[in-house]
Write a protein that holds these residues in place. Structure first.
Motif, short mmCIF file in Angstrom:
data_model
loop_
_atom_site.label_atom_id
_atom_site.label_comp_id
_atom_site.label_asym_id
_atom_site.label_seq_id
_atom_site.Cartn_x
_atom_site.Cartn_y
_atom_site.Cartn_z
N ILE A 110 -13.11 -2.65 -20.46
CA ILE A 110 -13.88 -3.89 -20.63
C ILE A 110 -15.13 -3.60 -21.45
N LYS A 111 -15.34 -4.38 -22.49
CA LYS A 111 -16.55 -4.30 -23.29
C LYS A 111 -17.00 -5.74 -23.58
N PHE A 112 -18.22 -6.07 -23.17
CA PHE A 112 -18.72 -7.43 -23.34
C PHE A 112 -19.16 -7.66 -24.78
N SER A 113 -18.77 -8.81 -25.33
CA SER A 113 -19.20 -9.23 -26.66
C SER A 113 -20.30 -10.27 -26.48
N ASN A 114 -21.16 -10.40 -27.47
CA ASN A 114 -22.25 -11.36 -27.36
C ASN A 114 -22.48 -12.09 -28.68
N PRO A 115 -21.55 -12.92 -29.10
CA PRO A 115 -21.76 -13.64 -30.36
C PRO A 115 -22.76 -14.78 -30.18
N LYS A 116 -23.36 -15.20 -31.26
CA LYS A 116 -24.38 -16.25 -31.21
C LYS A 116 -23.79 -17.59 -30.84
N SER A 117 -22.53 -17.82 -31.11
CA SER A 117 -21.91 -19.12 -30.84
C SER A 117 -21.38 -19.24 -29.41
N LEU A 118 -21.72 -18.31 -28.54
CA LEU A 118 -21.20 -18.30 -27.18
C LEU A 118 -21.71 -19.51 -26.40
N ASN A 119 -20.82 -20.22 -25.77
CA ASN A 119 -21.15 -21.33 -24.89
C ASN A 119 -21.68 -20.75 -23.58
N GLU A 120 -22.56 -21.46 -22.90
CA GLU A 120 -23.17 -20.92 -21.68
C GLU A 120 -22.18 -20.77 -20.52
N ASN A 121 -21.03 -21.43 -20.58
CA ASN A 121 -20.04 -21.28 -19.52
C ASN A 121 -18.87 -20.40 -19.95
N GLU A 122 -19.10 -19.52 -20.95
CA GLU A 122 -18.06 -18.62 -21.43
C GLU A 122 -18.59 -17.20 -21.53
N ILE A 123 -17.68 -16.26 -21.34
CA ILE A 123 -18.00 -14.84 -21.54
C ILE A 123 -16.89 -14.26 -22.39
N LEU A 124 -17.27 -13.59 -23.48
CA LEU A 124 -16.30 -12.94 -24.35
C LEU A 124 -16.22 -11.46 -24.00
N ILE A 125 -15.02 -10.96 -23.92
CA ILE A 125 -14.78 -9.56 -23.56
C ILE A 125 -13.76 -8.98 -24.53
N ASP A 126 -14.02 -7.79 -25.02
CA ASP A 126 -13.05 -7.05 -25.83
C ASP A 126 -12.31 -6.09 -24.91
N LEU A 127 -11.00 -6.08 -25.01
CA LEU A 127 -10.17 -5.17 -24.23
C LEU A 127 -9.40 -4.27 -25.18
N SER A 128 -9.41 -2.98 -24.89
CA SER A 128 -8.71 -1.99 -25.72
C SER A 128 -7.86 -1.09 -24.84
N PRO A 129 -6.77 -1.61 -24.28
CA PRO A 129 -5.98 -0.83 -23.33
C PRO A 129 -5.25 0.34 -23.99
N THR A 130 -5.11 1.40 -23.23
CA THR A 130 -4.35 2.56 -23.67
C THR A 130 -3.16 2.74 -22.71
N GLU A 131 -2.28 3.65 -23.06
CA GLU A 131 -1.12 3.90 -22.18
C GLU A 131 -1.56 4.43 -20.82
#
Length: 133
Positions: free
Chosen positions: A79-100
Motif C-alpha cells: 500500500i502506498k498513498f497517493s495525494n493528487p491535488k484533485s482528490l475529493n475529501e471523501n476519497e483516498i487514492l492508493i497505489d498497489l504494486s503486488p508481487t508474487e
C-alpha cells in the motif's frame, strides 16, 4: 429443576453479552463494496479491471459515504498513498504494486477499519492477481 433454569439463563445472557461486545467483523468480499447502515465504502481499480497485475503499480481509489476517511486504517501488502491535488475529501487514492510473494491463492487482501458509534468496524477486499502477458 430451578437451578438448571437459572444456570441456562446465566449462560445464555453471557453468550449474548460477549457476542454483542465483540468486534464486528465483516467477511471479505470480492464485490469491492462494504455497507453498514448508511455508511458505505467502495473500492475501485482505476484501470476499470477487477484484478491487479503482478509487479505492476496500479492506481486504486476508496470512496467513503458517511465515514470520515481520516479515521480509517488500511492494512495490506504494497500500500502506498497517493495525494493528487484533485482528490475529493471523501476519497483516498492508493497505489498497489503486488508481487508474487504477496499472493495467496492468486489473490491479495486489503483490510479497512474504522470506528463507528464507538464500535470497531472492518472488512477486507479480496483482489485477484494476474501475471503480465
Amino acid at each position: 429443576m430451578r437451578f438448571w433454569k437459572i444456570k441456562f439463563i446465566l449462560i445464555f445472557t453471557s453468550i449474548l453479552f460477549v457476542t454483542n461486545c465483540a468486534v464486528k467483523k465483516n467477511p471479505s468480499n470480492e464485490s469491492f463494496e462494504f455497507r453498514n447502515g448508511n455508511e458505505k465504502i467502495t473500492f475501485e481499480i482505476l484501470t476499470g479491471d477487477k484484478f491487479l497485475e503482478i509487479n505492476k503499480t496500479t492506481h486504486t481509489k476508496f470512496i467513503f459515504e458517511n465515514i470520515d476517511p481520516k479515521i480509517c486504517a488500511f492494512t495490506g501488502p504494497t500500500i502506498k498513498f497517493s495525494n493528487p491535488k484533485s482528490l475529493n475529501e471523501n476519497e483516498i487514492l492508493i497505489d498497489l504494486s503486488p508481487t508474487e510473494e504477496n499472493m495467496k491463492n492468486g489473490k491479495i487482501q486489503i483490510a479497512v477499519s474504522y470506528k463507528s458509534k464507538g464500535e470497531l468496524q472492518w472488512f477486507s477486499i479480496v483482489i485477484r492477481l494476474k501475471k503480465r502477458s
